[in-house]
Design an enzyme around this catalytic site. Structure first.
Site, PDB file in Angstrom:
ATOM      1  N   GLU A   1     -31.989 -17.763  35.979  1.00 44.96           N
ATOM      2  CA  GLU A   1     -31.891 -16.325  36.238  1.00 44.96           C
ATOM      3  C   GLU A   1     -31.201 -15.642  35.067  1.00 44.96           C
ATOM      4  O   GLU A   1     -30.168 -16.098  34.581  1.00 44.96           O
ATOM      5  CB  GLU A   1     -31.114 -16.056  37.525  1.00 44.96           C
ATOM      6  CG  GLU A   1     -31.180 -14.587  37.917  1.00 44.96           C
ATOM      7  CD  GLU A   1     -30.454 -14.288  39.218  1.00 44.96           C
ATOM      8  OE1 GLU A   1     -30.925 -14.748  40.266  1.00 44.96           O
ATOM      9  OE2 GLU A   1     -29.421 -13.616  39.168  1.00 44.96           O
TER      10      GLU A   1
ATOM     11  N   ASP B   1     -30.240 -20.995  39.776  1.00 46.79           N
ATOM     12  CA  ASP B   1     -29.566 -19.731  40.090  1.00 46.79           C
ATOM     13  C   ASP B   1     -28.102 -19.957  39.724  1.00 46.79           C
ATOM     14  O   ASP B   1     -27.351 -20.553  40.491  1.00 46.79           O
ATOM     15  CB  ASP B   1     -29.725 -19.421  41.583  1.00 46.79           C
ATOM     16  CG  ASP B   1     -29.087 -18.083  41.941  1.00 46.79           C
ATOM     17  OD1 ASP B   1     -29.046 -17.192  41.079  1.00 46.79           O
ATOM     18  OD2 ASP B   1     -28.630 -17.950  43.087  1.00 46.79           O
TER      19      ASP B   1
ATOM     20  N   ASP C   1     -28.367 -19.314  47.495  1.00 46.35           N
ATOM     21  CA  ASP C   1     -28.496 -19.713  46.082  1.00 46.35           C
ATOM     22  C   ASP C   1     -29.574 -20.774  45.918  1.00 46.35           C
ATOM     23  O   ASP C   1     -30.276 -20.811  44.903  1.00 46.35           O
ATOM     24  CB  ASP C   1     -27.172 -20.278  45.558  1.00 46.35           C
ATOM     25  CG  ASP C   1     -25.989 -19.423  45.964  1.00 46.35           C
ATOM     26  OD1 ASP C   1     -25.499 -18.666  45.132  1.00 46.35           O
ATOM     27  OD2 ASP C   1     -25.586 -19.511  47.141  1.00 46.35           O
TER      28      ASP C   1
END
Lengths: 179, 179
Positions: A68, A7, A141
């Site tokens: 991501e 992430d 996260d």
């Protein structure tokens, strides 16, 4: 299959390693956050992100890296840092010849909660349940990185079938043109 | 001082090396473009950008790297690629301990043409004149990279003075607090 989910972020870059196959219980291998000091220059922060990601790749030897996919409809300053950190993560993986997959936030949410609009708490709760953890990983996260890895494991069979179909088509086309 | 200017992009990453000091004629040492195939995966393209930038750093040994500062008010797809390519350029430089400076497009235009709103042709014309070239470097990304390097050489004295002042202030503050 063992997947490192990333992430991306300059301040906090969530990282999580999950092992498993679709349809079978999954196992968390590792989770954490790569942090860089907010007062450092961007270039130095990117070096720190690279060092952090390299450590995770060295230690956990994933076969796939899921990052991501960054969109720019969010806050301007944040999205630049996110795009830059994601570039470093993709670079580290591709340099080692590891396949890199990008998944959008809504694909990840839909994969682990059933809804592309789920909130952080719901994603955290499902990650906790799916990996049979005692508590949701903190910070968010880190949980998101695990969700990315889970999403990749569950989506991979479809993607792999598609990639194989495309490859087969290419071979047929090539054979046709050289025959 | 020898500066590598980088106009970041995934499809074409302009690179240009200029040597000189403010107030004296400048010299172009090298100019070119790092290209990556548009049909390759982003992660692979970032590896190609890294290899290209590394070659330029190895061959020309600049003392400073100036990269265009990316804003996200432009086209969404393009800006992501630009941000990612700029991250790779910054990473390559910072990893070698080279100072990285970011200059906005209008700072660069204002430095070489006197106007922050100058068009590509005007920037190309001034780069040609300032470096005493026979013709404007092509493509525009290459000319922009040279303009970035020139901008850095001309702005550097001011920036250096500022950095020195900040550093001196820090030392005074530290001495004050420990006294």
């Amino acid at each position: 299959m063992r997947v490192l989910g990333v992430d991306p972020g300059l301040t906090r870059c969530g990282v999580g390693v999950v092992e498993g196959v679709a349809g079978r219980p999954l196992r968390m291998i590792g989770v954490g956050v790569v942090r860089t000091p907010a007062d450092a220059e961007t270039a130095r922060r990117l070096v720190a992100v690279e060092e952090g990601i390299e450590r995770w790749l060295d230690e956990y030897r994933p076969e796939f890296v899921a990052v991501e996919r960054v969109f720019s409809q969010h806050n301007v300053r944040t999205v630049m840092g996110t795009a830059q950190a994601s570039a470093v993560a993709m670079l580290c993986a591709a340099r080692r010849g590891l396949p890199v997959a990008l998944h959008t936030p809504s694909e990840v949410k839909a994969a682990v909660t059933g809804s592309g609009r789920a909130d952080k708490a719901q994603v955290g709760a499902m990650v906790t349940r799916l990996l049979r953890l005692d508590a949701p990983p903190k910070p968010a996260d880190a949980a998101d990185a695990l969700a990315l890895a889970i999403c990749h494991i569950w989506r991979a069979p479809a993607t792999d079938r598609l990639q194989r179909a495309v490859a087969a088509q290419r071979i047929r086309t090539t054979k046709g043109s050289t025959a």
